[in-house]
Design a protein around this motif. Structure first.
Motif, mmCIF file in Angstrom:
data_model
loop_
_atom_site.group_PDB
_atom_site.id
_atom_site.type_symbol
_atom_site.label_atom_id
_atom_site.label_comp_id
_atom_site.label_asym_id
_atom_site.label_seq_id
_atom_site.Cartn_x
_atom_site.Cartn_y
_atom_site.Cartn_z
ATOM 1 N N SER A 1 0.858 -1.174 0.000
ATOM 2 C CA SER A 1 0.000 0.000 0.000
ATOM 3 C C SER A 1 0.904 1.237 0.000
ATOM 4 O O SER A 1 1.988 1.238 0.587
ATOM 5 N N GLU B 1 -2.058 -11.327 2.042
ATOM 6 C CA GLU B 1 -2.699 -10.015 1.966
ATOM 7 C C GLU B 1 -2.236 -9.168 3.144
ATOM 8 O O GLU B 1 -2.163 -9.633 4.275
ATOM 9 N N TYR B 2 -1.873 -7.912 2.852
ATOM 10 C CA TYR B 2 -1.439 -6.987 3.897
ATOM 11 C C TYR B 2 -1.974 -5.606 3.545
ATOM 12 O O TYR B 2 -1.762 -5.111 2.439
ATOM 13 N N ASP B 3 -2.697 -5.022 4.455
ATOM 14 C CA ASP B 3 -3.288 -3.694 4.277
ATOM 15 C C ASP B 3 -4.146 -3.635 3.005
ATOM 16 O O ASP B 3 -4.115 -2.670 2.252
ATOM 17 N N GLY B 4 -4.880 -4.726 2.751
ATOM 18 C CA GLY B 4 -5.797 -4.763 1.622
ATOM 19 C C GLY B 4 -5.169 -5.055 0.268
ATOM 20 O O GLY B 4 -5.832 -4.999 -0.762
ATOM 21 N N ARG B 5 -3.873 -5.372 0.251
ATOM 22 C CA ARG B 5 -3.179 -5.643 -1.023
ATOM 23 C C ARG B 5 -2.469 -6.988 -0.930
ATOM 24 O O ARG B 5 -2.035 -7.410 0.135
ATOM 25 N N THR B 6 -2.308 -7.655 -2.074
ATOM 26 C CA THR B 6 -1.612 -8.940 -2.122
ATOM 27 C C THR B 6 -0.123 -8.697 -2.352
ATOM 28 O O THR B 6 0.267 -8.030 -3.309
#
Length: 104
Positions: free
Chosen positions: A9, A65-70
């Motif tokens: 992100s 997934e981390y903070d809404g992103r892959t």
């Protein structure tokens, strides 16, 4: 081991990246890459840690997934000469006149 982390992100900072990887071992450094002019994140970074810990981190975080992103996590490859950014290093072979006077 130098680890390349993509898919971050744009709000993630160095401390967040370090915190993400600390679960897997001691971090030597964690750096988000930013645009020189805007200072905004480019969405990727690098983490340095011990080889054994780094391999485990890659295996567990790649595709997570981390903070809404892959995330895309892999061992960083050394730069080769062709990898360096082009930037404003001249016009290359674009047929311009450069600093010469135009003649008609």
């Amino acid at each position: 081991m130098n680890i390349f982390v993509a898919g971050l992100s744009y709000q993630i900072n160095d401390a967040d990246l370090k915190e993400l990887f600390e679960e897997y071992g001691e971090i030597t450094s964690a750096k988000i890459i930013t645009d020189r002019e805007t200072r905004r994140s480019k969405g990727y970074g690098f983490v340095e840690m011990a080889d054994e810990d780094g391999q485990r981190a890659i295996e567990e975080l790649n595709g997570a997934e981390y903070d809404g992103r892959t995330l895309s996590v892999s061992e960083a490859r050394p730069r080769t000469e062709g990898d360096y950014p082009r930037g404003n290093r001249g016009g290359g072979n674009r047929g311009g006149y450069g600093n010469r006077e135009r003649r008609y």
